[in-house]
Design an enzyme around this catalytic site. Sequence first.
Site, PDB file in Angstrom:
ATOM      1  N   HIS A 219       0.825  -1.199   0.000  1.00 12.61           N
ATOM      2  CA  HIS A 219       0.000   0.000   0.000  1.00 12.61           C
ATOM      3  C   HIS A 219       0.871   1.265   0.000  1.00 12.61           C
ATOM      4  O   HIS A 219       0.581   2.231  -0.688  1.00 12.61           O
ATOM      5  CB  HIS A 219      -0.900  -0.020   1.236  1.00 12.61           C
ATOM      6  CG  HIS A 219      -1.947   1.030   1.247  1.00 12.61           C
ATOM      7  ND1 HIS A 219      -3.240   0.788   0.881  1.00 12.61           N
ATOM      8  CD2 HIS A 219      -1.890   2.348   1.572  1.00 12.61           C
ATOM      9  CE1 HIS A 219      -3.937   1.903   0.980  1.00 12.61           C
ATOM     10  NE2 HIS A 219      -3.139   2.862   1.394  1.00 12.61           N
ATOM     11  N   GLU A 288      -8.160   7.685  -5.369  1.00  9.18           N
ATOM     12  CA  GLU A 288      -7.737   6.612  -4.479  1.00  9.18           C
ATOM     13  C   GLU A 288      -8.723   5.450  -4.579  1.00  9.18           C
ATOM     14  O   GLU A 288      -9.782   5.582  -5.187  1.00  9.18           O
ATOM     15  CB  GLU A 288      -7.735   7.117  -3.028  1.00  9.18           C
ATOM     16  CG  GLU A 288      -6.435   7.734  -2.573  1.00  9.18           C
ATOM     17  CD  GLU A 288      -5.424   6.666  -2.187  1.00  9.18           C
ATOM     18  OE1 GLU A 288      -5.728   5.465  -2.312  1.00  9.18           O
ATOM     19  OE2 GLU A 288      -4.322   7.042  -1.759  1.00  9.18           O
ATOM     20  N   HIS A 290     -10.699   2.436  -2.043  1.00  9.39           N
ATOM     21  CA  HIS A 290     -10.959   1.964  -0.677  1.00  9.39           C
ATOM     22  C   HIS A 290     -11.781   0.679  -0.767  1.00  9.39           C
ATOM     23  O   HIS A 290     -12.915   0.625  -0.315  1.00  9.39           O
ATOM     24  CB  HIS A 290     -11.653   3.048   0.147  1.00  9.39           C
ATOM     25  CG  HIS A 290     -11.031   3.249   1.483  1.00  9.39           C
ATOM     26  ND1 HIS A 290     -11.731   3.583   2.609  1.00  9.39           N
ATOM     27  CD2 HIS A 290      -9.738   3.138   1.888  1.00  9.39           C
ATOM     28  CE1 HIS A 290     -10.906   3.681   3.638  1.00  9.39           C
ATOM     29  NE2 HIS A 290      -9.697   3.415   3.228  1.00  9.39           N
ATOM     30  N   HIS A 292     -11.020  -2.859   0.093  1.00  8.87           N
ATOM     31  CA  HIS A 292     -11.126  -3.852   1.165  1.00  8.87           C
ATOM     32  C   HIS A 292     -12.066  -3.377   2.277  1.00  8.87           C
ATOM     33  O   HIS A 292     -12.973  -4.112   2.670  1.00  8.87           O
ATOM     34  CB  HIS A 292      -9.738  -4.182   1.731  1.00  8.87           C
ATOM     35  CG  HIS A 292      -8.913  -5.087   0.877  1.00  8.87           C
ATOM     36  ND1 HIS A 292      -8.720  -4.877  -0.470  1.00  8.87           N
ATOM     37  CD2 HIS A 292      -8.214  -6.212   1.182  1.00  8.87           C
ATOM     38  CE1 HIS A 292      -7.932  -5.832  -0.948  1.00  8.87           C
ATOM     39  NE2 HIS A 292      -7.616  -6.659   0.032  1.00  8.87           N
ATOM     40  N   ASP A 312      -5.795  13.821   0.805  1.00 12.42           N
ATOM     41  CA  ASP A 312      -4.661  13.846  -0.121  1.00 12.42           C
ATOM     42  C   ASP A 312      -4.559  15.219  -0.786  1.00 12.42           C
ATOM     43  O   ASP A 312      -3.469  15.736  -1.022  1.00 12.42           O
ATOM     44  CB  ASP A 312      -4.829  12.772  -1.204  1.00 12.42           C
ATOM     45  CG  ASP A 312      -4.397  11.395  -0.708  1.00 12.42           C
ATOM     46  OD1 ASP A 312      -3.498  11.330   0.148  1.00 12.42           O
ATOM     47  OD2 ASP A 312      -4.966  10.391  -1.184  1.00 12.42           O
ATOM     48  N   ASP A 471      -0.876  14.251   4.625  1.00 14.05           N
ATOM     49  CA  ASP A 471      -2.056  13.742   5.301  1.00 14.05           C
ATOM     50  C   ASP A 471      -1.709  12.467   6.042  1.00 14.05           C
ATOM     51  O   ASP A 471      -0.713  11.808   5.755  1.00 14.05           O
ATOM     52  CB  ASP A 471      -3.188  13.503   4.303  1.00 14.05           C
ATOM     53  CG  ASP A 471      -3.245  12.073   3.837  1.00 14.05           C
ATOM     54  OD1 ASP A 471      -2.296  11.647   3.156  1.00 14.05           O
ATOM     55  OD2 ASP A 471      -4.206  11.377   4.171  1.00 14.05           O
ATOM     56  N   GLY A 739      -1.063   8.349  -9.542  1.00  9.22           N
ATOM     57  CA  GLY A 739      -1.631   7.024  -9.760  1.00  9.22           C
ATOM     58  C   GLY A 739      -1.740   6.270  -8.466  1.00  9.22           C
ATOM     59  O   GLY A 739      -1.314   6.744  -7.409  1.00  9.22           O
TER      60      GLY A 739
END
Lengths: 934, 262
Positions: A219, A288, A290, A292, A312, A471, A739
Amino acid sequence: MTVRIDVTAPDDPRGAHVVANAPLVGVVALAGCRVTRVHHVEGDVTATQIAELCEQVLVDPVVDSSIVDGVTPAQGRVVEVALMPGATDPDARELEQAARNLGLPAIRVVTARRYDLIGELSDTDVATLTRRLLANDTIEISTEGELPAEFAGAAEADVRVDLVPLDSLSDDELAQLSHERVLSLDLREMQAIQAHFAAEGRHPRDAELETLAQTWSEHCVHKTFRATIDLTHTAADGTVTRTQHDGLLPALREVTEELDPPWLRSAFVDDAGIVAFDDEFDIAFKVETHNHPSALEPFGGANTGVGGVVRDVIGVSARPIACTDVLCFGPADLPDDQLPTGVLHPRRIRDGVVAGIGDYGNKLGLPTVNGAVLYHEGYTANPLVYCGALGILPHGSHPTKPEVGDRIISLGGRVGRDGIHGATFSSAGMDASTVDHVGSAVQIGDPITEKGLIEVIERARDAHLYNAITDCGAGGFSSSVGEMGEDLGVDVDLSAVPLKYPGLQPWEIWLSEAQERIVIAVPPAKLHMLRDLCGAWDVEVTDLGTFTGSERLVVRYGDTPVVDVPMAFLHDGIPRREMDAAWADSAPTDVVVPAIGVSHVLRLLAHPNVASKEDIIRRYDHEVRGGTVVRPYVGPEADGPADAAVLKPLGTAGTKAVVLSNGICPSVGRHDPYAMALLAMDEAVRNLVAVGGDPDQVAVLDNFCWGDPTKSDRLGSLVRAVQGCTEGARRYSMPFISGKDSLFNEFDGEAIPGTLLISALGLVPDLHRAIDSAGMADGDDVWLVGEHQRALGGSLASDEFNLGATDVPTPLHDPLPRYRAIHAAIASGLISAAHDCSDGGLAVAVAEMAIAARLGVTINVPADGFDPATALVNEAPGRLVLTASVAERPAVAAMLGEHGRRIGSVTGDTSVTLGEVVVPLDQAVAASTKGLVG
Amino acid sequence: MSTPPVLIPHASGTNRDEEAAQAIRLAGGMPTIAHVNELRSGEVRIADYAAILLPGGFSYGDALGAGGRFALELRTWFADELAAAAAAGKPMLGICNGFQVLVKAGLLPGPMGKPRSVTLTENAEGRFECRWVTLRIEASCRSGWLGSVGGTTIRCPIAHGEGRVAVADAATADRLEDGLVAFRYLADGTRPTSSHPNAASGAYPANPNGSVNDIAGICDEQGTIVGLMPHPEDHVLAWQRPSGPEGGSGLPLFEAFVAGAR
């Protein structure tokens, strides 16, 4: 004393919602449902003071009734649901604050929901309703009957630092330790850590091991994207090619450096990519995933997904101005017996995700303006939630260099055990037991705290109060502080960190992914100004420590050492992976295309991937900030899908506007991931051009969602997709500026379809010249740009009509001339409406324009040597349908040149006439908005 | 003409304050956005302003019901200043969350301190919704500063989850009809081509939230305080309007508000 206050509104629509959804989970006997808000209030308060609290804030005298410290008479079976202790509970927090406002004694509050389920329900019915509609046991506790109040204790850390001896461990034991602690490190990485601490002559502390695991997680460090990879590629014709790849991420960055347009401000180095908007402002964009968390707790997962990507953008000193979202789910009508154990139903995931996105974006005051929703069996256990955020900042206003002596300041939310192991959890596959292991990785967001961060950072930026900013995302402080201090070194004292509840060990504080936090580097002399600013905006400030210049990451809890490792080892000590990949494109098949009739066109329009998503879109505020020029739905009935969103940022001068679009075609990727990348880029660009965007200033973002990259076929298709991206960036002259990869999207060893999202960011030179797909008038000419192709692989028609096509369309080699021609025509004001041909080809494109405008359209389908059916439904790239008035015919012909031809006209009648196929407009509207009837 | 100072209070979670400020500027006023903490500390004084605009958003996250805590703050911290402003005839406008705050504070329809018989609660559809609607400013409304735009229509978006106007009893509904209804949803309100706007007669989606008698906004007995759920501040420039007929700008409403402050 503890008092229980029950409040209920007899016509609370949430009860009706439960009743409406019960049959969908197989419970037909539920006749009614009453929802009650339960508040447990603890404190030294009198009955009069409780009554005051009820009257002043808790009970609406017009619609509510309440019972204080009594038992609400049961109406049928009673189920109570509460958040697990320590979870974000805004109602409780606000009630505590209200008591302070009223000058009452301090109270502590926990809340719950009570459901009275009315009807002849069996025990199984109640259990099913509880499990599938009322509660999510990942974050909530539930019981039949009354749930006792659970208050968390006072917040103090449990100062325990454990040593984790590695020196005597065998390779097997190292691997086992990695698995047990959810470190997601492979053997070579564990060995590198073992060797480092052996050289230092000591055992690693728990926090050190965890910090390394976070920093080295897929990650955070994208090790697959940095690995050296040997690829064996078998083309559709059987040709085998072997290539070596010296890092996928470097390859993407290399094209950007090669293109290096003057308007590019920052690519890949920061939390978000940045490009120029005008002389005064820059625009930041980030997308981004999310995935999972959204699989386990859809509302919280998507909620914090939005919160994360917005941070971000704050993390590059920008004011967030818009959100985007692209969602992939399993089929909404999936039969229950096909649902794997441990997986939520796609419908529930979808509803939760949509509610979570809406809740966060709406409460931040950000318009959610662009997106897509795809349904496919491959996403049943692994839904994809792509969240994007756009921000604006004055040019040159984003500082990026902390200085020795700067204070490390955390702003925003408090720290709990929430989200621990999020980074490592998302770096592994899932199975039915995942919830038990990493339930703590899932959280619910607190958008109002994040809104405070937006306000404070904008003002702190303008007052030059900080030297660097990042962040707090995956890995929490370990990642944000570790990255910020990479060049200097840091000394952090965790005892200063305010906690949500007690019992956290130092490593948990350090690793917690509690949301809504930003870390900035503040010169000591400016700290008091920052504190004043944050005080005025109700934002909590924590001084964590200092940037030292020691080039070491030093973390303490008071005097207790927690972490002490060299920055060099933390950031560069990870062994580079060497991986093998293999991919074979699908071999061509013989495809027999059936004749296309009215029913076929209606089926395409009613396909869940094409049909109106208005139900979802209207849950998002797409108007806030007053800058929306082209909305998600257009036309007189506001139900025609727009190609892209156009936004005029509030506070900017002139007529320039931003355009956001996306391209995604995973069904192509199953056959040829290289072509998928190029075709997705084409889709993003033609959407962008269709609303008036300039194809000569477009930046793109890549988001790869894939399966387990240690399996060679998954990695093979990933490498092919990246090759397609780099080739596409060159062909379209569009640099990638940011990316993200989300790998390990697997369940029980089954991977999702490798899914690449291309998000495009461009400019509309004059917002008054922005157009949509509905602006045509009766009598206008209809023009077609682009050529058909025979290949139907990955097309909606192949899927819907079971054609089994595997041969995918050939990407464009020189796409820009046609897009420049279209853009020139639109920018000259010649074009009244435009729409791209994507899912469902020309047939769906023309029908959607007719639906959007509520006007008939007649075209002569140019066959170009193909059978009419292929011409209607193929999904060749580079095609747009345009309309223009007859008076402009010569001008349009001159501007489009060889790229365009006239194929029909807009008519006053009530049908969509596609050559021989005459589709009644009202049936097309119904198929698009209500689905197929009968 | 003077440019009256207009106060736009901001509580944590407020948004659309910047658009409200833009609308006030375009209408000839001088907006100031001030955090509630600044009002409380005395750094910014309500008395120094000629009008007050409570903007939209989710003050304090709308926990415990939309606008509830902000309303409590108005009642407990600023009751005297607000009463003084109302007594001086200063126009006060609440939009969306600002409307919810004024209603929950008891200022709309008022008077503050009496048991409330009007509220704003969950949309009948049970969910947040964003769509364009058509409103009529009721000519029969007793608000003085709204008078100049009475009978006109506005097209603008709604974006709310708790916008249903509900009343305790029929008597309250009758009382509202006696000049306190300021805005009403029109039929075909979501359909920008609507050429024959009639009252929505409760039908979704023209009346998007199930409000009683298609009420979109109300005023107080004196007519100085006005609130509405939809967002006229999001339609003050021609390009903000979706495709469809000309007109329906929200700007005249803000011009009337600013004129009322002069």
